[in-house]
Design a protein around this motif. Sequence first.
Motif, mmCIF file in Angstrom:
data_model
loop_
_atom_site.group_PDB
_atom_site.id
_atom_site.type_symbol
_atom_site.label_atom_id
_atom_site.label_comp_id
_atom_site.label_asym_id
_atom_site.label_seq_id
_atom_site.Cartn_x
_atom_site.Cartn_y
_atom_site.Cartn_z
ATOM 1 N N LEU A 125 4.880 15.533 3.019
ATOM 2 C CA LEU A 125 5.859 14.449 2.964
ATOM 3 C C LEU A 125 6.550 14.242 4.295
ATOM 4 N N ASP A 126 6.726 15.310 5.060
ATOM 5 C CA ASP A 126 7.368 15.189 6.368
ATOM 6 C C ASP A 126 6.555 14.310 7.310
ATOM 7 N N GLY A 127 5.252 14.242 7.079
ATOM 8 C CA GLY A 127 4.404 13.468 7.984
ATOM 9 C C GLY A 127 4.183 12.037 7.573
ATOM 10 N N VAL A 128 4.688 11.624 6.413
ATOM 11 C CA VAL A 128 4.482 10.245 5.952
ATOM 12 C C VAL A 128 5.427 9.301 6.669
ATOM 13 N N GLU A 129 4.920 8.169 7.083
ATOM 14 C CA GLU A 129 5.739 7.175 7.777
ATOM 15 C C GLU A 129 6.807 6.605 6.839
ATOM 16 N N PRO A 130 8.066 6.587 7.270
ATOM 17 C CA PRO A 130 9.158 6.119 6.404
ATOM 18 C C PRO A 130 9.280 4.598 6.388
ATOM 19 N N ASP A 131 8.297 3.927 5.842
ATOM 20 C CA ASP A 131 8.281 2.464 5.820
ATOM 21 C C ASP A 131 8.583 1.987 4.400
ATOM 22 N N PRO A 132 9.819 1.531 4.116
ATOM 23 C CA PRO A 132 10.172 1.111 2.754
ATOM 24 C C PRO A 132 9.257 0.017 2.211
ATOM 25 N N LYS A 133 8.883 -0.942 3.064
ATOM 26 C CA LYS A 133 8.030 -2.037 2.607
ATOM 27 C C LYS A 133 6.668 -1.507 2.156
ATOM 28 N N ARG A 134 6.134 -0.554 2.898
ATOM 29 C CA ARG A 134 4.847 0.028 2.542
ATOM 30 C C ARG A 134 4.949 0.788 1.214
ATOM 31 N N PHE A 135 6.095 1.458 0.995
ATOM 32 C CA PHE A 135 6.312 2.188 -0.242
ATOM 33 C C PHE A 135 6.321 1.228 -1.428
ATOM 34 N N VAL A 136 7.015 0.085 -1.294
ATOM 35 C CA VAL A 136 7.072 -0.913 -2.361
ATOM 36 C C VAL A 136 5.675 -1.442 -2.659
ATOM 37 N N GLU A 137 4.900 -1.714 -1.617
ATOM 38 C CA GLU A 137 3.555 -2.238 -1.822
ATOM 39 C C GLU A 137 2.657 -1.211 -2.518
ATOM 40 N N ALA A 138 2.829 0.070 -2.174
ATOM 41 C CA ALA A 138 2.042 1.113 -2.833
ATOM 42 C C ALA A 138 2.350 1.166 -4.321
ATOM 43 N N LEU A 139 3.638 1.099 -4.666
ATOM 44 C CA LEU A 139 4.030 1.094 -6.072
ATOM 45 C C LEU A 139 3.460 -0.125 -6.793
ATOM 46 N N LYS A 140 3.497 -1.262 -6.129
ATOM 47 C CA LYS A 140 3.013 -2.498 -6.745
ATOM 48 C C LYS A 140 1.520 -2.401 -7.055
ATOM 49 N N ARG A 141 0.752 -1.866 -6.104
ATOM 50 C CA ARG A 141 -0.687 -1.725 -6.328
ATOM 51 C C ARG A 141 -0.974 -0.751 -7.465
ATOM 52 N N ALA A 142 -0.216 0.357 -7.500
ATOM 53 C CA ALA A 142 -0.435 1.357 -8.542
ATOM 54 C C ALA A 142 -0.154 0.785 -9.924
ATOM 55 N N VAL A 143 0.928 0.014 -10.065
ATOM 56 C CA VAL A 143 1.256 -0.593 -11.352
ATOM 57 C C VAL A 143 0.178 -1.591 -11.763
ATOM 58 N N GLY A 144 -0.325 -2.366 -10.806
ATOM 59 C CA GLY A 144 -1.385 -3.322 -11.107
ATOM 60 C C GLY A 144 -2.633 -2.645 -11.636
ATOM 61 N N GLN A 145 -2.998 -1.505 -11.050
ATOM 62 C CA GLN A 145 -4.165 -0.762 -11.520
ATOM 63 C C GLN A 145 -3.935 -0.206 -12.925
ATOM 64 N N ALA A 146 -2.724 0.279 -13.176
ATOM 65 C CA ALA A 146 -2.414 0.812 -14.506
ATOM 66 C C ALA A 146 -2.549 -0.271 -15.567
ATOM 67 N N ARG A 147 -2.098 -1.475 -15.252
ATOM 68 C CA ARG A 147 -2.188 -2.582 -16.211
ATOM 69 C C ARG A 147 -3.629 -2.955 -16.509
ATOM 70 N N GLU A 148 -4.537 -2.668 -15.562
ATOM 71 C CA GLU A 148 -5.953 -2.961 -15.763
ATOM 72 C C GLU A 148 -6.674 -1.833 -16.493
ATOM 73 N N GLY A 149 -5.915 -0.810 -16.920
ATOM 74 C CA GLY A 149 -6.515 0.297 -17.639
ATOM 75 C C GLY A 149 -7.101 1.365 -16.749
#
Length: 367
Positions: free
Chosen positions: A207-231
């Motif tokens: 975790l210390d090495g992950v880039e602290p980009d809030p926008k990227r974090f939001v986009e990652a969550l959005k993609r993950a939720v979209g995949q979950a909705r597709e089963g």
Amino acid sequence: MSPEGPISWEIAERVATRIAARQGWLPPGRLRVLEEDFAELTADAEALVAEETGLVPLAGPARARVTDRPGWVVANLASFRRLLRPLVQKMEVAMSKPPPMLGPVPMRVPPQVSRNLSGAQLGLLLGWMSTRVLGQYDQLLIEDEAPEDQDIVYYVGHNVIELEDRYGFQPRQFRLWIALHEVTHRAQFTGVPWLRPHFLSLVNSLLDGVEPDPKRFVEALKRAVGQAREGLNPLAEGGLVALLASPEQRQALDGIGGLMSLLEGHGDTVMNRAAHGRVPQAQRFARTLDQRRRRRGAAKVVSSLAGLDAKFRQYEQGERFVTAVELAGGRELFQLVWQGAEWLPALTEIKEPSRWVERAGGLGRPA
């Protein structure tokens, strides 16, 4: 946690518990029997696992806790919040800096919008996962907060009973079978003194090495939720951290994946062996849950959400690793993995156990 942080934990909890609350009503009498069964069967499972593995928890007897889906959400949200603390703190600093300028107008999503969106997306994932998980030993809990909630073996009562009713499972057999797997994980993390701090150090280093980009974090969550909705299982390729990680961090994820594959494979092996003679329907339980997991995705707990679980095929590889090592040198050879971090197999060795067997011979056996 600062109220100005990158994630609205309040919204995450509100969204997740709203989804989790969509569960059937359990009569008090049936819930009481479930609690009594898990208190008894968790103790039975612990004795069976200790006999099978030789790992004796140093933290005393296991404590079972039956919870509902919202209760599971609250417990895991607290754990996830603690786990992500280093990354969140870095993101807070990044959000406090002036936005980049594109011409005369700064281009930036308002911080409150970003926080709320992150919280909502995280809540959707946790809510979805709460409908899937049966039992959990949370190895990520940190002992500096709420000691009464540390070192708990959780069972999500509504999900357990729902499966028992749907498939006609024999309740006490199914409950013991679940307990065997979760208690094995507790034996790993509390019976091997160095394993938990080593695991957490790997997580914190990643975790210390992950880039602290809030926008990227939001986009990652959005993609993950979209995949979950597709089963699909949005966490199968390493979870949210993998979506945020650079190629260097992905190598670190492979290291953690090797450890998780070992622990899951060992957990499955021990569960099957310890169930022999006590759980006649064990094979049926395994087939049914395997089909369920493959069809809709494996809703692993907080470690999956953070990208710390191996892929589903790695669980199978972990079990094959245990079998191959024992065929090469018996259980005594496999037991060397608990001697220290240098004895842990890498992900490549999980896939090719002969490489670990050869390396273990080079390391020599500890006195």
